[in-house]
Design an enzyme around this catalytic site. Structure first.
Site, PDB file in Angstrom:
ATOM      1  CG  ASP A   1      -0.357  -0.119   2.534  1.00  0.00           C
ATOM      2  OD1 ASP A   1       0.884  -0.153   2.623  1.00  0.00           O
ATOM      3  OD2 ASP A   1      -1.110  -0.194   3.533  1.00  0.00           O
ATOM      4  CB  SER A   2       4.579   1.625  -0.070  1.00  0.00           C
ATOM      5  OG  SER A   2       4.787   0.500  -0.920  1.00  0.00           O
TER       6      SER A   2
ATOM      7  CG  ASP B   1       0.877  -4.151   2.110  1.00  0.00           C
ATOM      8  OD1 ASP B   1       1.266  -5.125   2.777  1.00  0.00           O
ATOM      9  OD2 ASP B   1       1.535  -3.101   2.003  1.00  0.00           O
TER      10      ASP B   1
ATOM     11  CE  LYS C   1       3.599  -5.936   3.987  1.00  0.00           C
ATOM     12  NZ  LYS C   1       3.041  -4.780   4.758  1.00  0.00           N
TER      13      LYS C   1
ATOM     14  CD  GLU D   1       0.793  -1.460   8.146  1.00  0.00           C
ATOM     15  OE1 GLU D   1       0.480  -0.686   9.087  1.00  0.00           O
ATOM     16  OE2 GLU D   1       1.167  -1.052   7.032  1.00  0.00           O
TER      17      GLU D   1
ATOM     18  CD  GLU E   1       7.939  -0.057   7.648  1.00  0.00           C
ATOM     19  OE1 GLU E   1       8.145   1.071   7.155  1.00  0.00           O
ATOM     20  OE2 GLU E   1       6.942  -0.745   7.378  1.00  0.00           O
TER      21      GLU E   1
END
Length: 264
Positions: free
Chosen positions: A45-46, A84, A113, A115, A182
């Site tokens: 999502d970067s 993501d 993925k 978070e 991270e």
């Protein structure tokens, strides 16, 4: 160069033997260039920052992530592809399962993925029990940047270190196949990596992780507004492309392009 499709078993087998290489991609063109050169391609999502010009990742939608993941899957046939789950798409187990299944049905992504903190354990369990391959993302979590008041390095004291290790172990027990760490102090990332049987991939988390990932536009010098401490630039892509576009424009204006061999 990978000569066959990377899978979870092969990634897991690399732990303690060979470092895992990973890079981001958001489209078929770049995915094709990176394919097979790295073990893992992350559709992060970067993309909202490096692709969309935003200052944070929070605006990524399911529709956008599926669109970009489909494109990457078309371009990459050898590297393992992780996508993501965007902010707001996995707030509850039912929501997470619905959106994860949507990813799996509409793309060829190998894994997703999320978070996570320890509070997300029921969600991770629900996804893994449904047969969805999950990588847990711990430490500095960009989707939490407003909550944290910015991008904050984690593991600065023993309490934070213990929380991260406990979370990692709980996620492993829940069934995740790997861990992205991270923005965590190197010594803490090393402890997490040593404590886990599954591989860890670091970004700004030190050399002791089982692998490393960078955002491609950072690594290859296309984004130069600022350079995070953890980034190493492997070429000055922006300058090279600027030189090339200027040469093209010059040739067009001077009528040096196209020549007869470039015309019908």
């Amino acid at each position: 160069m990978l000569d066959k499709k990377m899978d979870i078993a092969t990634l897991k087998a690399k732990k303690g033997i060979e470092k895992i290489t990973a890079i981001t991609a958001y489209d078929a063109l770049m995915a094709h260039i990176f394919d097979g050169e790295v073990d893992v391609i992350l559709v992060g999502d970067s993309l909202k920052m490096s692709f969309g010009g935003e200052s944070e990742t929070l605006g990524a939608s399911m529709q956008e992530m599926i669109y970009h993941t489909k494109a990457v899957c078309k371009g990459a046939k050898h590297s393992f592809i992780i996508a993501d789950m965007p902010f707001g798409s996995y707030a509850t187990p039912n929501m997470a399962l619905k959106n994860a299944l949507r990813f799996y049905k509409n793309t060829a992504a190998d894994a997703l993925k999320l978070e996570v903190g320890i509070e997300k354990l029921p969600i991770i369990k629900a996804l893994c029990e449904e047969g969805i391959a999950i990588m847990a993302h711990i430490g500095l979590k960009p989707q939490f940047m407003r909550f944290d008041g910015g991008f904050k390095v984690k593991g600065k004291d023993e309490a934070q270190a213990k929380e991260l290790i406990d979370t990692a172990l709980a996620m492993q027990e829940a069934g995740v196949f790997g861990m992205l760490i991270e923005g965590v102090k190197s010594e803490v990332s090393a402890r997490i990596t040593q404590a886990l049987e599954i591989p860890t991939i670091g970004i700004g988390a030190g050399v002791e992780c089982d692998g490393q990932i960078l955002v491609w536009s950072d690594a290859f010098g296309f984004f130069d507004e600022f350079k995070p401490k953890f980034v190493r630039r492997y070429c000055d892509g922006k300058a090279m492309l600027k030189d090339a576009i200027r040469a093209y424009a010059k040739d067009v204006k001077s009528q040096a392009f196209p020549q007869a061999k470039e015309s019908y």
